[in-house]
Structure formats: structure tokens, C-alpha cells
Design an enzyme around this catalytic site. Structure first.
Site, PDB file in Angstrom:
ATOM      1  N   ARG A  21      12.634  42.893  33.716  1.00  9.62           N
ATOM      2  CA  ARG A  21      13.515  42.082  34.560  1.00  9.62           C
ATOM      3  C   ARG A  21      14.252  41.008  33.752  1.00  9.62           C
ATOM      4  O   ARG A  21      15.402  40.684  34.041  1.00  9.62           O
ATOM      5  CB  ARG A  21      12.701  41.480  35.708  1.00  9.62           C
TER       6      ARG A  21
ATOM      7  N   GLN B 149      14.821  31.385  46.623  1.00 10.64           N
ATOM      8  CA  GLN B 149      13.589  32.150  46.371  1.00 10.64           C
ATOM      9  C   GLN B 149      13.738  32.954  45.081  1.00 10.64           C
ATOM     10  O   GLN B 149      12.782  33.565  44.625  1.00 10.64           O
ATOM     11  CB  GLN B 149      13.327  33.099  47.537  1.00 10.64           C
TER      12      GLN B 149
ATOM     13  N   HIS C  89      10.143  29.918  44.147  1.00  8.38           N
ATOM     14  CA  HIS C  89       9.187  30.901  43.607  1.00  8.38           C
ATOM     15  C   HIS C  89       9.120  30.886  42.083  1.00  8.38           C
ATOM     16  O   HIS C  89       8.683  31.851  41.473  1.00  8.38           O
ATOM     17  CB  HIS C  89       9.526  32.308  44.131  1.00  8.38           C
TER      18      HIS C  89
ATOM     19  N   CYS D 139       0.556  28.695  30.734  1.00 10.30           N
ATOM     20  CA  CYS D 139      -0.638  29.126  30.010  1.00 10.30           C
ATOM     21  C   CYS D 139      -1.823  29.174  30.970  1.00 10.30           C
ATOM     22  O   CYS D 139      -2.063  28.223  31.715  1.00 10.30           O
ATOM     23  CB  CYS D 139      -0.920  28.157  28.866  1.00 10.30           C
TER      24      CYS D 139
ATOM     25  N   CYS E 263      -4.466  26.253  29.217  1.00 12.18           N
ATOM     26  CA  CYS E 263      -4.156  24.811  29.257  1.00 12.18           C
ATOM     27  C   CYS E 263      -3.122  24.459  30.322  1.00 12.18           C
ATOM     28  O   CYS E 263      -2.792  23.291  30.502  1.00 12.18           O
ATOM     29  CB  CYS E 263      -3.723  24.307  27.879  1.00 12.18           C
TER      30      CYS E 263
ATOM     31  N   CYS F  91      -2.377  26.492  22.546  1.00  9.39           N
ATOM     32  CA  CYS F  91      -3.818  26.797  22.507  1.00  9.39           C
ATOM     33  C   CYS F  91      -4.110  28.283  22.333  1.00  9.39           C
ATOM     34  O   CYS F  91      -5.270  28.689  22.378  1.00  9.39           O
ATOM     35  CB  CYS F  91      -4.492  26.267  23.772  1.00  9.39           C
TER      36      CYS F  91
ATOM     37  N   GLY G 295      21.205  36.195  52.192  1.00 11.55           N
ATOM     38  CA  GLY G 295      20.617  37.307  51.443  1.00 11.55           C
ATOM     39  C   GLY G 295      19.113  37.295  51.320  1.00 11.55           C
ATOM     40  O   GLY G 295      18.574  37.613  50.264  1.00 11.55           O
TER      41      GLY G 295
ATOM     42  N   SER H  45      15.484  38.682  53.435  1.00 11.92           N
ATOM     43  CA  SER H  45      14.964  39.481  54.549  1.00 11.92           C
ATOM     44  C   SER H  45      14.179  38.614  55.518  1.00 11.92           C
ATOM     45  O   SER H  45      13.804  39.071  56.593  1.00 11.92           O
ATOM     46  CB  SER H  45      14.091  40.617  54.016  1.00 11.92           C
TER      47      SER H  45
HETATM   48  C1  BJW Z   1      22.442  41.112  50.999  1.00 13.91           C
HETATM   49  C2  BJW Z   1      23.175  41.746  50.042  1.00 13.91           C
HETATM   50  C3  BJW Z   1      24.426  41.215  49.798  1.00 13.91           C
HETATM   51  C4  BJW Z   1      21.230  42.793  50.150  1.00 13.91           C
HETATM   52  N1  BJW Z   1      24.807  40.168  50.507  1.00 13.91           N
HETATM   53  N2  BJW Z   1      22.760  40.068  51.718  1.00 13.91           N
HETATM   54  C5  BJW Z   1       1.908  33.315  57.217  1.00 13.91           C
HETATM   55  C6  BJW Z   1       1.821  34.485  57.939  1.00 13.91           C
HETATM   56  C7  BJW Z   1       1.631  35.704  57.302  1.00 13.91           C
HETATM   57  C8  BJW Z   1       1.519  35.778  55.918  1.00 13.91           C
HETATM   58  C9  BJW Z   1       1.621  34.625  55.206  1.00 13.91           C
HETATM   59  C10 BJW Z   1       1.801  33.405  55.847  1.00 13.91           C
HETATM   60  N3  BJW Z   1       1.888  32.437  54.885  1.00 13.91           N
HETATM   61  C11 BJW Z   1       1.746  33.017  53.690  1.00 13.91           C
HETATM   62  C12 BJW Z   1       1.580  34.341  53.851  1.00 13.91           C
HETATM   63  C13 BJW Z   1       1.391  35.322  52.758  1.00 13.91           C
HETATM   64  C14 BJW Z   1       2.672  35.655  52.025  1.00 13.91           C
HETATM   65  C15 BJW Z   1       3.686  36.264  52.997  1.00 13.91           C
HETATM   66  O1  BJW Z   1       4.628  35.637  53.464  1.00 13.91           O
HETATM   67  N4  BJW Z   1       3.574  37.548  53.294  1.00 13.91           N
HETATM   68  C16 BJW Z   1       4.507  38.205  54.199  1.00 13.91           C
HETATM   69  C17 BJW Z   1       5.107  39.426  53.491  1.00 13.91           C
HETATM   70  C18 BJW Z   1       3.819  38.509  55.473  1.00 13.91           C
HETATM   71  N5  BJW Z   1       3.219  34.461  51.395  1.00 13.91           N
HETATM   72  C19 BJW Z   1       2.699  33.973  50.283  1.00 13.91           C
HETATM   73  O2  BJW Z   1       1.734  34.488  49.747  1.00 13.91           O
HETATM   74  C20 BJW Z   1       3.349  32.734  49.713  1.00 13.91           C
HETATM   75  N6  BJW Z   1       2.343  31.765  49.507  1.00 13.91           N
HETATM   76  C21 BJW Z   1       1.925  30.904  50.456  1.00 13.91           C
HETATM   77  O3  BJW Z   1       2.524  30.770  51.515  1.00 13.91           O
HETATM   78  O4  BJW Z   1       0.782  30.232  50.127  1.00 13.91           O
HETATM   79  C22 BJW Z   1      -0.034  29.707  51.169  1.00 13.91           C
HETATM   80  C23 BJW Z   1      -0.768  30.867  51.847  1.00 13.91           C
HETATM   81  C24 BJW Z   1      -1.198  31.963  51.111  1.00 13.91           C
HETATM   82  C25 BJW Z   1      -1.851  33.035  51.752  1.00 13.91           C
HETATM   83  C26 BJW Z   1      -2.035  33.003  53.128  1.00 13.91           C
HETATM   84  C27 BJW Z   1      -1.591  31.906  53.859  1.00 13.91           C
HETATM   85  C28 BJW Z   1      -0.957  30.822  53.214  1.00 13.91           C
HETATM   86  C29 BJW Z   1       3.951  33.047  48.349  1.00 13.91           C
HETATM   87  C30 BJW Z   1       5.059  34.020  48.424  1.00 13.91           C
HETATM   88  C31 BJW Z   1       5.545  34.363  47.021  1.00 13.91           C
HETATM   89  C32 BJW Z   1       6.561  35.487  47.040  1.00 13.91           C
HETATM   90  N7  BJW Z   1       6.722  35.972  45.718  1.00 13.91           N
HETATM   91  C33 BJW Z   1       7.779  36.910  45.450  1.00 13.91           C
HETATM   92  C34 BJW Z   1       7.737  37.263  43.949  1.00 13.91           C
HETATM   93  C35 BJW Z   1       8.254  36.080  43.128  1.00 13.91           C
HETATM   94  C36 BJW Z   1       8.286  36.372  41.679  1.00 13.91           C
HETATM   95  C37 BJW Z   1       9.159  37.559  41.331  1.00 13.91           C
HETATM   96  O5  BJW Z   1      10.357  37.615  41.681  1.00 13.91           O
HETATM   97  O6  BJW Z   1       8.650  38.453  40.672  1.00 13.91           O
HETATM   98  O7  BJW Z   1       9.044  36.366  45.798  1.00 13.91           O
HETATM   99  S1  BJW Z   1       7.683  38.389  46.482  1.00 13.91           S
HETATM  100  C38 BJW Z   1       9.413  38.545  46.735  1.00 13.91           C
HETATM  101  O8  BJW Z   1       9.775  38.295  48.128  1.00 13.91           O
HETATM  102  C39 BJW Z   1      10.044  37.407  45.919  1.00 13.91           C
HETATM  103  C40 BJW Z   1      11.159  36.976  46.817  1.00 13.91           C
HETATM  104  O9  BJW Z   1      11.585  35.678  46.469  1.00 13.91           O
HETATM  105  C41 BJW Z   1      10.548  37.088  48.191  1.00 13.91           C
HETATM  106  C42 BJW Z   1      11.560  37.167  49.297  1.00 13.91           C
HETATM  107  O10 BJW Z   1      12.354  38.297  49.186  1.00 13.91           O
HETATM  108  P1  BJW Z   1      13.897  38.207  49.523  1.00 13.91           P
HETATM  109  O11 BJW Z   1      14.575  37.300  48.582  1.00 13.91           O
HETATM  110  O12 BJW Z   1      14.069  37.939  50.959  1.00 13.91           O
HETATM  111  O13 BJW Z   1      14.384  39.680  49.116  1.00 13.91           O
HETATM  112  P2  BJW Z   1      14.353  41.026  49.986  1.00 13.91           P
HETATM  113  O14 BJW Z   1      14.550  42.158  49.069  1.00 13.91           O
HETATM  114  O15 BJW Z   1      13.197  41.089  50.885  1.00 13.91           O
HETATM  115  O16 BJW Z   1      15.633  40.885  50.939  1.00 13.91           O
HETATM  116  C43 BJW Z   1      16.952  40.933  50.445  1.00 13.91           C
HETATM  117  C44 BJW Z   1      17.891  40.670  51.596  1.00 13.91           C
HETATM  118  O17 BJW Z   1      19.206  40.612  51.090  1.00 13.91           O
HETATM  119  C45 BJW Z   1      17.872  41.753  52.681  1.00 13.91           C
HETATM  120  O18 BJW Z   1      17.827  41.137  53.961  1.00 13.91           O
HETATM  121  C46 BJW Z   1      19.214  42.472  52.491  1.00 13.91           C
HETATM  122  O19 BJW Z   1      19.755  42.943  53.719  1.00 13.91           O
HETATM  123  C47 BJW Z   1      20.055  41.365  51.925  1.00 13.91           C
HETATM  124  N8  BJW Z   1      21.157  41.781  51.060  1.00 13.91           N
HETATM  125  N9  BJW Z   1      22.401  42.793  49.526  1.00 13.91           N
HETATM  126  C48 BJW Z   1      23.984  39.608  51.440  1.00 13.91           C
HETATM  127  N10 BJW Z   1      25.209  41.787  48.880  1.00 13.91           N
HETATM  128 ZN    ZN Z   2      -2.220  26.827  26.360  1.00 15.56          ZN
END
Ligand code: BJW
Ligand code: ZN
Length: 268
Positions: A74, A109, A126, A134, A137, A178, A215, A217
Site C-alpha cells: 500500500r 479515516q 486511523h 515500536c 518502546c 531499541c 466517501g 460507507s
Molecule cells: C465514493 C467514491 C467516489 C467509492 N466518490 N464516494 C460499536 C458497535 C459495533 C462495533 C463496534 C462499535 N465500536 C467499535 C466497534 C468495532 C469496530 C467497528 O466499527 N466495527 C464495525 C465494522 C461493526 N471499530 C473499531 O474497532 C474501532 N475501534 C474502537 O471503536 O475502539 C473502541 C471499541 C473497540 C471494540 C469494541 C467496542 C469499542 C477502530 C476501527 C479502526 C478501523 N481501521 C481500518 C484500517 C485502518 C488502517 C488501514 O487503512 O489499513 O480503517 S478498517 C477500514 O475501515 C479503515 C477505514 O478507515 C475504515 C472505514 O472505511 P471507509 O473509509 O468507509 O471505506 P469503505 O471502503 O468502507 O467505503 C468507501 C465508500 O466510498 C463507499 O461508501 C463507496 O460507495 C464510496 N465511494 N468511490 C465518493 N469516487
Molecule cells: Zn523502540
């Protein structure tokens, strides 16, 4: 080409010009037109894995080589991508708000850094593809080395038939301080967002008159909850997306189409 109704643009412009605190939330869709695949759309698979399967602490603990290959890939992809008109329209809005004495925040995000490259100041919910942390550390550092370590050179190809590189952990990216194992400084599923970042996000939502949701979901918490917070506080929410999402029906404005086009029209 997105077909937006002029009346909707006029109504939105009126709300925008009256708003004194404006926040923008972006997701992977804003960078799609720059050539970066979204998570849940086409191209979201790397080898046989969905990106969200690899974006977990469990995946990294089980196979740090595999997860580093994925992030190395990536980094290579993003390093070749440039901001698109959607990024620039948001950067221009920030400048306009500054000039008019309005409060403006951009919460993203995305970890790709394209907002910053287009001139915006962004809160990275994010984390960043360009930072490491690390495991020993906890030192966080910016790192743009390409490759990030010699063993990843030429690795990370996304094709399903490519064999995993199985790089020994000692040859993966290591801490300069470290020698501990480094991980990408990003927020994986099940991990909490960084407290200072969360504070900045909730400050930006408090008394927000207008939230632009671009943009995303809107399924991943906590960002998925930002639109209901603003709506609940009496603010307007405008969504820019090619599709409907779980928040669409609650939005005051829905601009359907590619954000590189709709943002330019609506903010232009
Ligand atoms: C266009 C377009 C164009 C296309 N023009 N539009 C409460 C309830 C249930 C679950 C949970 C909750 N609270 C927390 C959770 C767990 C979890 C969660 O939400 N799970 C759900 C799936 C249910 N959340 C977490 O774990 C978060 N932590 C947290 O809340 O801690 C406290 C906690 C933990 C556990 C339990 C309870 C509380 C952390 C979330 C971290 C997400 N990490 C990632 C990876 C980041 C690193 C990396 O990139 O590698 O973040 S996952 C991935 O999804 C990434 C994104 O930022 C994130 C969101 O995705 P995004 O950006 O919306 O992308 P897409 O692909 O889904 O959508 C693209 C959109 O664009 C679409 O709608 C298209 O239509 C549109 N589009 N082209 C305009 N040209
Ligand atoms: Zn270190």
C-alpha cells in the site's frame, strides 16, 4: 458525470454560507479517484485477504511478515498517487473558512496522507501509512523509506498466486532506538483510537452547524456515529457518495456521484 439538482446546490450553498462551524469527515471514497482502492469496494482484496482481515492486531501477531507485506504494497501504491479535485475542493474550503473567520475541521479515516498533500490540515482518525510505532518502546516516527526495510524490497505483490514472503521477524522493520519490532502506526479493528485524536474529533462535532460526510460507507465506529451526533445537535449533514449508506436517510443533503465532481460543484 454526476447530475446534481441546482436547487439542492443552492440550498446547500445557503446553509454553507450561514454555518460558522464546519466539519468534514472523509473515508476511502475520496481517494478512489486518485487510484487507491476502497476497503469494501472492488479491488479491496489483497491476495486472498480482504483488507479488513489484515487490519487487525490478531493478524499482525499471527503473521507480522504478511501484514508488513500488505502495508509495504500500500505504501508503494499510495506513493504513486496524487490528490484529486475532491481533496483540493476541501483544502480550498478550509482556506475560505479561515479567511471568513469560521471554525473548520477535517477528520479523515484515511491513512494515505493525500489531504495533507493537497494543502489541508487533517486529523488522522486511523493513523498514518507513513508512521511507525515500536512494539517495545512505543516510539512513533515518520517513515517514508521505500522499501521500509531491505527484506520487503520487491515483496507485497497483490496477486492471488503470489507466495507469502515469510520474512523472519528480525528482518522486518526495526526500531532505530531499541531494535524492537515496528508496526504501522494505524488503528486496527478492536483497537481504540488515540485519545488526543478522539478529543479533537469530538471537539469538531460539538456545536457543528454543518458536517460534510465524504466517501465513507459509514459502518466503522466511531466515525459512523459522527453524523448522528451532529444531527442530534441540530446541525446539517451533507453526504457525498456514489451510493447510499446507513446514514443517507438521516442526511439533510445527498450529493450522489464521484466526490471529485460533486464536491467541486457543491463547494465551487
Ligand atoms: C465514493 C467514491 C467516489 C467509492 N466518490 N464516494 C460499536 C458497535 C459495533 C462495533 C463496534 C462499535 N465500536 C467499535 C466497534 C468495532 C469496530 C467497528 O466499527 N466495527 C464495525 C465494522 C461493526 N471499530 C473499531 O474497532 C474501532 N475501534 C474502537 O471503536 O475502539 C473502541 C471499541 C473497540 C471494540 C469494541 C467496542 C469499542 C477502530 C476501527 C479502526 C478501523 N481501521 C481500518 C484500517 C485502518 C488502517 C488501514 O487503512 O489499513 O480503517 S478498517 C477500514 O475501515 C479503515 C477505514 O478507515 C475504515 C472505514 O472505511 P471507509 O473509509 O468507509 O471505506 P469503505 O471502503 O468502507 O467505503 C468507501 C465508500 O466510498 C463507499 O461508501 C463507496 O460507495 C464510496 N465511494 N468511490 C465518493 N469516487
Ligand atoms: Zn523502540
Amino acid at each position: 458525470m454526476a447530475h446534481l439538482r441546482q436547487a439542492d446546490i443552492d440550498n446547500f450553498s445557503a446553509v454553507l454560507s450561514k454555518a460558522s462551524k464546519i466539519t468534514v469527515l472523509t473515508g476511502a471514497g475520496i481517494s478512489a479517484e486518485s487510484g487507491i482502492p476502497t476497503f469494501r469496494g472492488q479491488g479491496g482484496l489483497w491476495r486472498t485477504w480482504s483488507a479488513t482481515e489484515l487490519a487487525t492486531p490478531e493478524a499482525f501477531a499471527a503473521d507480522p511478515s504478511l501484514v508488513w507485506e500488505f502495508y509495504h504494497y500500500r505504501r508503494v501504491v499510495v506513493s504513486k498517487c496524487k490528490p484529486n479535485p475532491g481533496h483540493y475542493a476541501i483544502a480550498a474550503l478550509e482556506q475560505r473558512c479561515k479567511k471568513d473567520g469560521k471554525v473548520f475541521s477535517l477528520l479523515t479515516q484515511n491513512i494515505d496522507g493525500l489531504h495533507q498533500e493537497s494543502g489541508s490540515t487533517a486529523v488522522e482518525l486511523h493513523g498514518s501509512l507513513w508512521k511507525t510505532r515500536c512494539l517495545t518502546c512505543e516510539n512513533v516516527e515518520e517513515n517514508r523509506d521505500m522499501p521500509i526495510c531491505p527484506a520487503l524490497d520487491g515483496k507485497g505483490a497483490p496477486d492471488v498466486d503470489v507466495k507469502d514472503a515469510r520474512i523472519p521477524t528480525i528482518e522486518l522493520p526495526r526500531c532505530k532506538k531499541c531494535n524492537g519490532l515496528l508496526r504501522p502506526h494505524v488503528v486496527w479493528f478492536g483497537e481504540s483510537l488515540f485519545p488526543e485524536v478522539l478529543k479533537q474529533a469530538y471537539d469538531a462535532l460539538y456545536h457543528c452547524d454543518l458536517l460534510l460526510v465524504v466517501g465513507t460507507s459509514a459502518v466503522v465506529q466511531p466515525a459512523a456515529g459522527f453524523a448522528p451526533i451532529v444531527k442530534g445537535g441540530g446541525g446539517y449533514v451533507a453526504e457525498f457518495n456514489i451510493e447510499d449508506t446507513p446514514i443517507s436517510r438521516a442526511c439533510s443533503f445527498k450529493f450522489q456521484g464521484k466526490s471529485g465532481e460533486t464536491l467541486v460543484r457543491a463547494l465551487g
